[in-house]
Design a protein around this motif. Structure first.
Motif, PDB file in Angstrom:
ATOM      1  N   SER A 191      26.017  52.190  -4.534  1.00  0.00           N
ATOM      2  CA  SER A 191      25.284  53.307  -4.543  1.00  0.00           C
ATOM      3  C   SER A 191      24.760  54.035  -5.865  1.00  0.00           C
ATOM      4  CB  SER A 191      25.863  54.391  -3.410  1.00  0.00           C
ATOM      5  OG  SER A 191      27.290  54.811  -4.217  1.00  0.00           O
ATOM      6  N   GLY A 192      25.356  53.505  -6.940  1.00  0.00           N
ATOM      7  CA  GLY A 192      25.140  54.036  -8.141  1.00  0.00           C
ATOM      8  C   GLY A 192      25.843  54.975  -8.662  1.00  0.00           C
ATOM      9  N   MET A 193      26.373  55.410  -9.861  1.00  0.00           N
ATOM     10  CA  MET A 193      27.174  56.458 -10.176  1.00  0.00           C
ATOM     11  C   MET A 193      26.478  57.568 -10.069  1.00  0.00           C
ATOM     12  SD  MET A 193      29.060  56.759 -13.910  1.00  0.00           S
ATOM     13  CE  MET A 193      27.473  56.935 -14.986  1.00  0.00           C
ATOM     14  N   MET A 226      33.942  58.777  -3.221  1.00  0.00           N
ATOM     15  CA  MET A 226      33.972  57.851  -2.204  1.00  0.00           C
ATOM     16  C   MET A 226      34.885  56.771  -2.831  1.00  0.00           C
ATOM     17  SD  MET A 226      31.202  55.388  -0.379  1.00  0.00           S
ATOM     18  CE  MET A 226      30.363  56.539   0.349  1.00  0.00           C
ATOM     19  N   LEU A 227      34.684  56.372  -4.207  1.00  0.00           N
ATOM     20  CA  LEU A 227      35.615  55.595  -4.828  1.00  0.00           C
ATOM     21  C   LEU A 227      36.893  56.010  -5.009  1.00  0.00           C
ATOM     22  CD1 LEU A 227      36.189  52.959  -6.881  1.00  0.00           C
ATOM     23  CD2 LEU A 227      35.512  54.504  -8.837  1.00  0.00           C
ATOM     24  N   ALA A 228      37.173  57.431  -5.339  1.00  0.00           N
ATOM     25  CA  ALA A 228      38.541  58.034  -5.111  1.00  0.00           C
ATOM     26  C   ALA A 228      39.005  58.002  -4.036  1.00  0.00           C
ATOM     27  CB  ALA A 228      38.376  59.476  -5.980  1.00  0.00           C
ATOM     28  N   GLY A 229      38.298  58.174  -2.885  1.00  0.00           N
ATOM     29  CA  GLY A 229      38.578  58.136  -1.331  1.00  0.00           C
ATOM     30  C   GLY A 229      39.379  56.917  -0.987  1.00  0.00           C
ATOM     31  N   GLY A 230      38.789  55.582  -1.152  1.00  0.00           N
ATOM     32  CA  GLY A 230      39.079  54.635  -0.827  1.00  0.00           C
ATOM     33  C   GLY A 230      40.485  54.327  -1.557  1.00  0.00           C
ATOM     34  N   TRP A 247      35.964  47.513 -11.264  1.00  0.00           N
ATOM     35  CA  TRP A 247      37.601  46.948 -11.940  1.00  0.00           C
ATOM     36  C   TRP A 247      38.572  47.968 -11.326  1.00  0.00           C
ATOM     37  CZ3 TRP A 247      40.911  49.844 -15.153  1.00  0.00           C
ATOM     38  CH2 TRP A 247      41.888  48.977 -15.495  1.00  0.00           C
ATOM     39  N   LEU A 248      38.038  49.303 -11.340  1.00  0.00           N
ATOM     40  CA  LEU A 248      39.066  50.224 -10.685  1.00  0.00           C
ATOM     41  C   LEU A 248      39.301  50.058  -9.497  1.00  0.00           C
ATOM     42  CD1 LEU A 248      37.612  53.407 -12.826  1.00  0.00           C
ATOM     43  CD2 LEU A 248      39.922  52.305 -12.973  1.00  0.00           C
ATOM     44  N   GLY A 249      38.210  49.811  -8.565  1.00  0.00           N
ATOM     45  CA  GLY A 249      38.179  49.718  -7.351  1.00  0.00           C
ATOM     46  C   GLY A 249      38.842  48.348  -6.611  1.00  0.00           C
ATOM     47  N   LEU A 250      38.457  47.231  -6.907  1.00  0.00           N
ATOM     48  CA  LEU A 250      38.992  46.070  -6.616  1.00  0.00           C
ATOM     49  C   LEU A 250      40.312  45.647  -7.292  1.00  0.00           C
ATOM     50  CD1 LEU A 250      35.650  43.865  -6.666  1.00  0.00           C
ATOM     51  CD2 LEU A 250      36.708  45.155  -4.826  1.00  0.00           C
ATOM     52  N   GLY A 251      40.510  46.185  -8.613  1.00  0.00           N
ATOM     53  CA  GLY A 251      41.677  46.034  -9.084  1.00  0.00           C
ATOM     54  C   GLY A 251      42.797  46.881  -8.550  1.00  0.00           C
ATOM     55  N   THR A 252      42.712  47.890  -8.129  1.00  0.00           N
ATOM     56  CA  THR A 252      43.720  48.708  -7.458  1.00  0.00           C
ATOM     57  C   THR A 252      43.848  48.273  -5.937  1.00  0.00           C
ATOM     58  OG1 THR A 252      42.920  50.744  -8.574  1.00  0.00           O
ATOM     59  CG2 THR A 252      44.097  50.971  -6.596  1.00  0.00           C
ATOM     60  N   ALA A 253      42.867  47.547  -5.379  1.00  0.00           N
ATOM     61  CA  ALA A 253      42.990  47.192  -3.998  1.00  0.00           C
ATOM     62  C   ALA A 253      43.822  45.734  -4.165  1.00  0.00           C
ATOM     63  CB  ALA A 253      41.557  46.563  -3.372  1.00  0.00           C
ATOM     64  N   LEU A 299      35.288  50.699   0.435  1.00  0.00           N
ATOM     65  CA  LEU A 299      34.877  51.851  -0.068  1.00  0.00           C
ATOM     66  C   LEU A 299      34.617  51.728  -1.534  1.00  0.00           C
ATOM     67  CD1 LEU A 299      37.229  54.387   2.015  1.00  0.00           C
ATOM     68  CD2 LEU A 299      34.835  53.772   2.246  1.00  0.00           C
ATOM     69  N   ALA A 300      35.346  51.261  -2.546  1.00  0.00           N
ATOM     70  CA  ALA A 300      34.819  51.255  -3.684  1.00  0.00           C
ATOM     71  C   ALA A 300      33.620  50.248  -4.019  1.00  0.00           C
ATOM     72  CB  ALA A 300      36.150  50.562  -4.502  1.00  0.00           C
ATOM     73  N   GLY A 301      33.380  49.251  -3.171  1.00  0.00           N
ATOM     74  CA  GLY A 301      32.278  48.558  -3.200  1.00  0.00           C
ATOM     75  C   GLY A 301      30.864  49.247  -2.890  1.00  0.00           C
ATOM     76  N   ILE A 302      31.096  49.942  -1.935  1.00  0.00           N
ATOM     77  CA  ILE A 302      29.984  51.057  -1.382  1.00  0.00           C
ATOM     78  C   ILE A 302      29.674  52.118  -2.374  1.00  0.00           C
ATOM     79  CG2 ILE A 302      29.425  52.531   0.385  1.00  0.00           C
ATOM     80  CD1 ILE A 302      30.728  50.924   2.505  1.00  0.00           C
TER      81      ILE A 302
END
Length: 336
Positions: free
Chosen positions: A80-82, A90-94, A11-17, A73-76
């Motif tokens: 990869s697991g929390m 990596m999530l934050a970097g993306g 939600w954080l990664g794809l929502g922000t994208a 990057l968020a998906g990777i």
């Protein structure tokens, strides 16, 4: 990593994208009537336009790039697991990289407005700087929010605590400590984007002296949100307390102050919403609707602590009740 955390990361990664892509499309359409044709779509090392193209050549590839970079990057990171080293960053970097690219795309448009020709137009530095800072702050918040929970001693508390609402003095006498990590709901997390988005929009046209006022104000709002996004509820021989943001100690209650402890589901709105709340029902640290610990004090207002699950709330209530009973009976359990 449990499924709830995986959903949060996605939600954080794809929502922000999606938000970045929508911001690029909306900003481009908003300025379209004031932009030259052809439009500047490439900037050289000096930060000025050195290549032009059609309006849609800016909008479509730019938006797709934002979705690809941030989402991939968020998906990777999530896949990869929390618990994987570096996955949260990596999530934050993306997310941070996507924020920087979004601010570059919009900053490149601002100084092209009302120009007859795009060539040589520089990027609008206030927009670039504000967008980049907002993106970095949001990326840091996402990485921190997605990170693994702190030590949770729920397993160390005897299961009988869940069935003894009155408190387990035996467990309390052993000096057990229980820590539960809580996170804000998605709706509250999304609100964090509002002050950052408003700041980015205002920065497009605001003079420098206005930005000097807006930026500190936005940082204060951001800090307040971060403190309320996640917390740690701790029960030990000294009583109960919550650490807003995991570090800010607040709402401490000693065992001698406890009259009774109740576990029930709450609606956040009955306490005025999320965060540190003061209402006619008491004072609370509310991260959303759901299970909560209601500590009724002998003197003063009730204290409400949001908890992640009913099971943890029952265990916290049992242990705190045990310490209160031990205190009332003049017990000599461990003290810290």
């Amino acid at each position: 990593m449990n499924r709830g955390d995986q959903k949060l990361g996605l939600w954080l990664g794809l929502g922000t994208a999606g938000f970045y892509a929508a911001a690029n499309i909306a900003g481009s359409l908003l300025f379209r009537d004031r932009l030259p044709d052809p439009l500047g779509i490439h900037w050289g090392p000096a930060g000025v336009v050195d290549g032009t193209g059609s309006f849609w050549l800016h909008v479509i590839p730019g938006s797709l790039a934002l979705l690809l970079v941030t989402g991939l990057l968020a998906g990777i990171a999530v896949a990869s697991g929390m618990q994987a080293p570096g996955s949260r960053w990596m999530l934050a970097g993306g997310i941070g990289l996507g924020g920087l690219l979004t601010s570059m795309l919009l900053a490149g448009l601002v100084d092209q407005m009302d120009r007859a020709h795009a060539m040589g137009a520089p990027m609008h530095l206030p927009t670039l700087a504000t967008g980049a800072v907002a993106g970095v702050l949001w990326a840091w918040a996402c990485g921190w929010l997605y990170g693994p929970p702190g030590p949770d001693a729920a397993a160390a508390v005897a299961p009988r605590l869940a069935t003894d609402r009155g408190g387990d003095a035996v467990a309390a006498a052993s000096g057990l400590t229980m820590t539960v990590t809580i996170r804000a709901g998605r709706a509250f997390s999304l609100l964090l984007l509002v002050p950052l988005a408003l700041l980015a929009v205002v920065a497009v046209a605001a003079p420098p002296h206005v930005l000097l006022i807006l930026i500190p104000a936005a940082l204060l709002v951001f800090g307040a949100f971060v403190v309320c996004l996640r917390g740690r509820v701790v029960v030990d021989p000294s009583g109960i307390r919550v650490y807003g943001g995991g570090f800010w100690r607040m709402l401490a209650t000693r065992p001698a102050e406890v009259r009774s402890v109740e576990v029930r589901d709450i609606n956040a709105m009955e306490y005025g919403g999320w965060g540190y709340r003061v209402s006619g029902h008491g004072v609370g640290f509310i991260t959303g609707s759901g299970p909560a610990l209601i500590v009724r004090r002998k003197i003063g207002m009730d204290i409400i602590y949001s908890v992640d699950t009913v099971e943890h709330a029952e265990q916290l209530a049992g242990l705190l009740g045990g310490y209160a009973r031990l205190e009332a009976s003049g017990g000599t359990g461990p003290r810290r």
